[in-house]
Design a protein around this motif. Structure first.
Motif, PDB file in Angstrom:
ATOM      1  N   GLN A   5      -0.893   7.626   1.658  1.00  0.00           N
ATOM      2  CA  GLN A   5      -1.002   6.181   1.496  1.00  0.00           C
ATOM      3  C   GLN A   5      -1.559   5.520   2.750  1.00  0.00           C
ATOM      4  N   TRP A   6      -1.089   5.939   3.923  1.00  0.00           N
ATOM      5  CA  TRP A   6      -1.602   5.331   5.158  1.00  0.00           C
ATOM      6  C   TRP A   6      -3.027   5.781   5.463  1.00  0.00           C
ATOM      7  N   ARG A   7      -3.394   6.991   5.061  1.00  0.00           N
ATOM      8  CA  ARG A   7      -4.803   7.381   5.173  1.00  0.00           C
ATOM      9  C   ARG A   7      -5.667   6.517   4.262  1.00  0.00           C
ATOM     10  N   PHE A   8      -5.128   6.188   3.101  1.00  0.00           N
ATOM     11  CA  PHE A   8      -5.848   5.303   2.179  1.00  0.00           C
ATOM     12  C   PHE A   8      -6.053   3.933   2.812  1.00  0.00           C
ATOM     13  N   TYR A   9      -5.025   3.376   3.425  1.00  0.00           N
ATOM     14  CA  TYR A   9      -5.163   2.095   4.108  1.00  0.00           C
ATOM     15  C   TYR A   9      -6.180   2.182   5.242  1.00  0.00           C
ATOM     16  N   ASP A  10      -6.172   3.284   5.960  1.00  0.00           N
ATOM     17  CA  ASP A  10      -7.121   3.458   7.058  1.00  0.00           C
ATOM     18  C   ASP A  10      -8.558   3.491   6.539  1.00  0.00           C
ATOM     19  N   ARG A  11      -8.789   4.173   5.424  1.00  0.00           N
ATOM     20  CA  ARG A  11     -10.141   4.207   4.847  1.00  0.00           C
ATOM     21  C   ARG A  11     -10.550   2.828   4.337  1.00  0.00           C
ATOM     22  N   GLU A  20       5.482   4.427  -4.864  1.00  0.00           N
ATOM     23  CA  GLU A  20       4.483   5.307  -5.483  1.00  0.00           C
ATOM     24  C   GLU A  20       3.669   4.554  -6.531  1.00  0.00           C
ATOM     25  N   SER A  21       4.347   3.734  -7.332  1.00  0.00           N
ATOM     26  CA  SER A  21       3.634   2.979  -8.374  1.00  0.00           C
ATOM     27  C   SER A  21       2.656   1.990  -7.752  1.00  0.00           C
ATOM     28  N   GLU A  22       3.080   1.301  -6.686  1.00  0.00           N
ATOM     29  CA  GLU A  22       2.187   0.356  -6.020  1.00  0.00           C
ATOM     30  C   GLU A  22       0.996   1.073  -5.391  1.00  0.00           C
ATOM     31  N   PHE A  23       1.273   2.211  -4.791  1.00  0.00           N
ATOM     32  CA  PHE A  23       0.178   2.992  -4.194  1.00  0.00           C
ATOM     33  C   PHE A  23      -0.801   3.438  -5.262  1.00  0.00           C
ATOM     34  N   LEU A  24      -0.283   3.867  -6.414  1.00  0.00           N
ATOM     35  CA  LEU A  24      -1.154   4.310  -7.503  1.00  0.00           C
ATOM     36  C   LEU A  24      -2.032   3.158  -7.999  1.00  0.00           C
ATOM     37  N   ALA A  25      -1.430   1.954  -8.112  1.00  0.00           N
ATOM     38  CA  ALA A  25      -2.212   0.801  -8.570  1.00  0.00           C
ATOM     39  C   ALA A  25      -3.275   0.417  -7.537  1.00  0.00           C
ATOM     40  N   GLU A  26      -2.897   0.399  -6.260  1.00  0.00           N
ATOM     41  CA  GLU A  26      -3.860   0.063  -5.208  1.00  0.00           C
ATOM     42  C   GLU A  26      -4.981   1.091  -5.157  1.00  0.00           C
ATOM     43  N   TYR A  27      -4.639   2.364  -5.281  1.00  0.00           N
ATOM     44  CA  TYR A  27      -5.651   3.422  -5.211  1.00  0.00           C
ATOM     45  C   TYR A  27      -6.616   3.315  -6.390  1.00  0.00           C
ATOM     46  N   HIS A  86      -1.567  13.462  -9.086  1.00  0.00           N
ATOM     47  CA  HIS A  86      -1.834  14.901  -9.141  1.00  0.00           C
ATOM     48  C   HIS A  86      -0.789  15.636  -9.967  1.00  0.00           C
ATOM     49  N   GLN A  87       0.494  15.288  -9.781  1.00  0.00           N
ATOM     50  CA  GLN A  87       1.541  15.955 -10.548  1.00  0.00           C
ATOM     51  C   GLN A  87       1.385  15.683 -12.039  1.00  0.00           C
TER      52      GLN A  87
END
Length: 835
Positions: free
Chosen positions: A108-114, A248-255, A333-334
């Motif tokens: 998630q933090w790598r995603f924010y960095d990108r 996890e749900s918020e990260f999935l929506a943001e991604y 992924h799971q």
């Protein structure tokens, strides 16, 4: 101090264009402190008009508004998400999280960095124009100020003085127009820098927590299982689980929102793949029948894929999620792997089940059994007991299967079954260690071993099934007649398939090994160790080299060689075979492309390895000395190779003669040319010799070859009849062409024969020796049938003196010869005696 505003604006512009965290005011001031130059009086009118136009353009661009305002909403959204996640993350809290949550947070933090890096690139693009304007205004203002100071000390026309003041006033107006957007952009840049520092801080927190968790794998983190309490802080655990699922749900929506392009790519791939597989499934029997060169096992595997189109489609789409979105949330992924469970079992080749038996089902069952443990994360004790139950169930199932097939495995000579048996015992040992660690109180180690073993085994099975589907479809496509229009594939179908198949298997193996090492917590320390080793540098003077540079150089050169060879084959065997071009152009263009790509690849490899221009200058200087001292011949051959490729006096396949050596050109290189003689020897001729020596090319313009035959017949033969007979033989010989017209000649009078010559042509150069042999046979048969004699050479010997003994011997020989001739008729009729 009068040029201070210009300098300030220039510094502010450079601050905006500088990378985050890398601003150095002192260096920027030094950058703008280039000495201004006074403008010559004769150039003032022209320079004044130019600078006034530039200032007016800056004012008009500034009036269009600050484009960086459009980036503010994105920064607000990113900052809100980062601060929300960072508020609930501290070093102490991170150390209490399970490793799977830490891995998800790292993604998630790598995603924010990108996201921040992409936003930063857009900011630089937007602010680049106004920053350049500020820099140019500052430089031009400094020049005009110096010009005005110079004008005060010299006599200058009033009109020119007025123009100087007007230009400075216009520049001041332009600087004022862009000062407000610059202030806003500087504020936005500082805000972005603060956000970047927060992202990097939280990344460091997560990385430190993962490192500490890995270091505690061998330490007890819980009481023994018999002392565990079943109801300890259930509400807190449930809240923690809900919070984790919310994150996890918020990260999935943001991604998903940020990677809409990748999602559309996967959806488009899924739609096209579904249509193609359904179409192939409806024509599966005909496709298999039309496929040439497919083995029985290959046909069974392909038929299994085509008859299960939806399973094949689902498996490939789910695996594409793992490949195209490697940093997607773990939950995504799971879910993809769970959906692919049934297709994996349905699409494994029959040979796998014949070889392994029920092992794939055992692996899938254990993976599914362990996957449900996430439902008990709210209660640590229940979760711990469930993991122990998974370990014991796995040990029992594997041991039962191993004991059942023990006799069969010991009697078989199949190495794969023995490997599977040994792997089964290793899996039992890992699960046993996990069970013991769980009972003793090392829950982290137990969970890691259990999850790593079962997850990596199932993922390996899924990757193998997906690779098999791709190979089966590739085999069918390459074996069908529709691919015959691609000559390169048609001529090398088996080699191309083996090469692509090996690439697919290598990629699958590397992907699975990466997952395996990561699950067993080995990848991260191994990666850092390898990077530290590759990054260690050795400096010699100005040259600095490291192991990473060497590895990068070698891999880049190997890639360049492969790309150059592939390009040459495609140009020579595919493109130029279907395009009508002049003689030799295909070979020359293919060879030049090969060496051009190779040279470019070497230069890129040197740049990728970290070589600088100064270092390359040293190398090239040393190379120049070497050329001047002892490499003249090498350079001569190299230049000669270029001349041969441009002038094209020969090409591969030509039959040439050089320095008494005759052979067929096999390959024209940059330094030398390879010949294959008709005796089977390989001869390497330096290209310099091909230009400096006399070169005979038998096939330069065409494949014509003249056949010369000389023959002598006995005196008394009618010459005109002989000429007509020879022409008749020439006309009847296959391979002899009528143009140029063959010729028969009465060449002269020999010592014991009338001499004739044949001059005939053939267009089949490679078969001219056989054609000449056939003509000789036909000519001999025609002379025999016509009763024309080919005389033996005759010599008359005149003896002036002879000894008595030699005279007696000659007389005895003559009498014996006459006696034999007188008895010859009796011998023919059988009347002579056997004596």
């Amino acid at each position: 101090m009068r040029n201070a505003p210009g300098r300030i604006l220039l510094v502010l512009g450079l601050i905006i264009t500088a990378p985050a965290g890398a601003q150095d005011t002192g260096s920027m001031v030094a950058a703008v402190s280039t000495a201004p130059e006074a403008i010559a009086a004769s150039a003032i009118p022209f320079r004044g008009d130019d600078d006034e136009r530039f200032a007016q353009d800056v004012i008009e661009r500034a009036s269009e508004g600050d484009q960086s305002v459009e980036l503010v909403p994105r920064l607000d959204a990113l900052e809100a998400a980062v601060r929300k996640q960072g508020k609930s993350l501290s070093a102490r809290q991170a150390q209490k999280l399970p490793v799977i949550r830490l891995e998800s947070l790292a993604r998630q933090w790598r995603f924010y960095d990108r996201q921040y890096a992409a936003w930063r690139i857009q900011l630089k693009h937007v602010t680049e124009s106004i920053s350049n304007d500020a820099e140019q205004l500052g430089k031009r203002r400094a020049n005009w100020l110096l010009t005005r100071e110079s004008a005060e000390n010299n006599d200058l026309a009033p009109a020119l003085r007025k123009q100087i003041d007007d230009v400075l006033a216009r520049i001041a107006t332009a600087e004022k127009a862009i000062s407000e957007p610059l202030d806003a952009q500087i504020a936005l840049n500082r805000r972005a820098n603060s956000l970047a520092a927060l992202i990097h801080k939280n990344q460091d927190v997560v990385e430190a927590a993962i490192t500490q968790t890995d270091s505690r794998l061998m330490l007890l983190d819980s009481p023994p299982i018999w002392n565990a309490s079943a109801g300890s802080d259930d509400n807190g655990a449930v809240d923690s689980l809900k919070a984790g699922m919310t994150v996890e749900s918020e990260f999935l929506a943001e991604y998903s929102a940020a990677n809409a392009g990748t999602s559309r790519l996967i959806q488009g791939f899924a739609l096209v793949l579904l249509v193609a597989l359904v179409f192939l499934s409806l024509r599966s029997r005909r496709i298999i029948a039309d496929a040439d060169g497919v083995s029985i096992d290959g046909a069974d595997a392909a038929l299994r894929v085509l008859r299960r189109p939806f399973s094949s489609w689902l498996l490939l789409v789910m695996m594409s999620v793992l490949v195209l979105e490697p940093d997607a949330p773990i939950l995504r992924h799971q879910l993809a792997l769970f959906i692919a469970l049934v297709p994996v079992l349905r699409l494994l080749p029959p040979a796998v089940f014949r070889l392994l038996g029920p092992w794939p089902y055992i692996v899938a069952a254990l993976y599914l059994f362990n996957l449900f443990s996430v439902l008990l994360l709210a209660n640590a004790t229940y979760y711990r007991l469930y993991v122990l139950l998974v370990d014991l169930f796995g040990i029992g199932l594997i041991v039962w299967r191993l004991l059942k097939t023990r006799r069969e495995d010991s009697e078989t000579a199949n190495i794969i079954r023995r490997i599977v048996r040994d792997a089964g015992w290793i899996a039992c040992a890992i699960l046993a260690v996990a069970a013991v660690a769980n009972v003793a109180g090392n829950v982290s180690l137990a969970v890691m071993l259990t999850d790593a073993l079962l997850f990596s085994t199932y993922v390996g099975l899924a990757i193998f099934a997906a690779a098999n589907v791709v190979e089966s479809l590739l085999r069918l496509w390459m074996s069908r007649s529709t691919t015959s229009r691609f000559r390169l594939i048609a001529d090398n179908a088996e080699q191309v398939f083996r090469f692509v198949s090996r690439l697919i298997r290598l990629a699958a193996l590397l992907g699975w090994l990466t997952i395996l090492l990561n699950e067993f917590r080995i990848l991260r320390p191994a990666y850092h160790g390898v990077m530290a080793m590759l990054g260690h540098s050795l400096s010699i003077g100005e040259i600095s080299i490291s192991l990473g540079n060497v590895v990068t150089f070698i891999l880049s050169v190997l890639l360049a060689i492969w790309l150059a060879r592939t390009t040459r084959h495609i140009l020579r065997d595919e493109i130029f075979r279907s395009v009508p071009v002049s003689r030799g152009i295909a070979s020359s263009v293919s060879s030049l492309s090969y060496y051009a790509i190779l040279l470019l690849g070497v230069l890129i490899a040197l740049a990728a390895a970290g070589f600088k221009v100064g270092q390359l200058t040293i190398i090239l200087g040393a190379l120049g000395v070497g050329i001047g001292l002892g490499l003249q011949n090498v350079v001569n051959n190299f230049v000669s190779g270029l001349i041969l490729m441009f002038e094209r006096p020969l090409q591969p396949g030509d039959v040439v003669e050089i320095d008494g050596t005759t052979g067929r050109v096999r390959e024209i290189g940059m330094r030398s040319t390879a010949l294959k003689t008709f005796d089977g020897a390989d001869v390497v001729v330096p290209n310099g010799n091909l230009l400096s020596e006399k070169l005979v090319n038998w096939t330069l313009q065409d494949l014509n070859r003249r056949i010369d035959i000389d023959i002598g017949v006995a005196y008394g033969t009618d010459p005109e009849r002989m000429l007509a007979l020879m022409m008749e033989v020439i006309r009847a010989t296959p391979g002899i062409t009528d143009e140029p017209e063959p010729a028969v000649l009465f060449s002269g009078f020999g010592a014991s024969s009338l001499d004739f010559s044949i001059r005939a042509w053939t267009t089949n150069f490679s078969e001219w020796v056989k054609i000449r042999s056939d003509m000789n046979l036909r000519l001999h048969r025609a002379l025999t049938d016509a009763g024309i004699e080919i005389p033996f050479p005759q010599q008359d010997l005149h003896l002036r003196t002879i000894s008595t003994e030699a005279n007696a011997t000659l007389l005895a020989g003559n009498s014996l010869s006459r006696r034999n001739r007188s008895t010859a008729p009796d011998a023919d009729t059988g009347d002579s005696s056997d004596s």
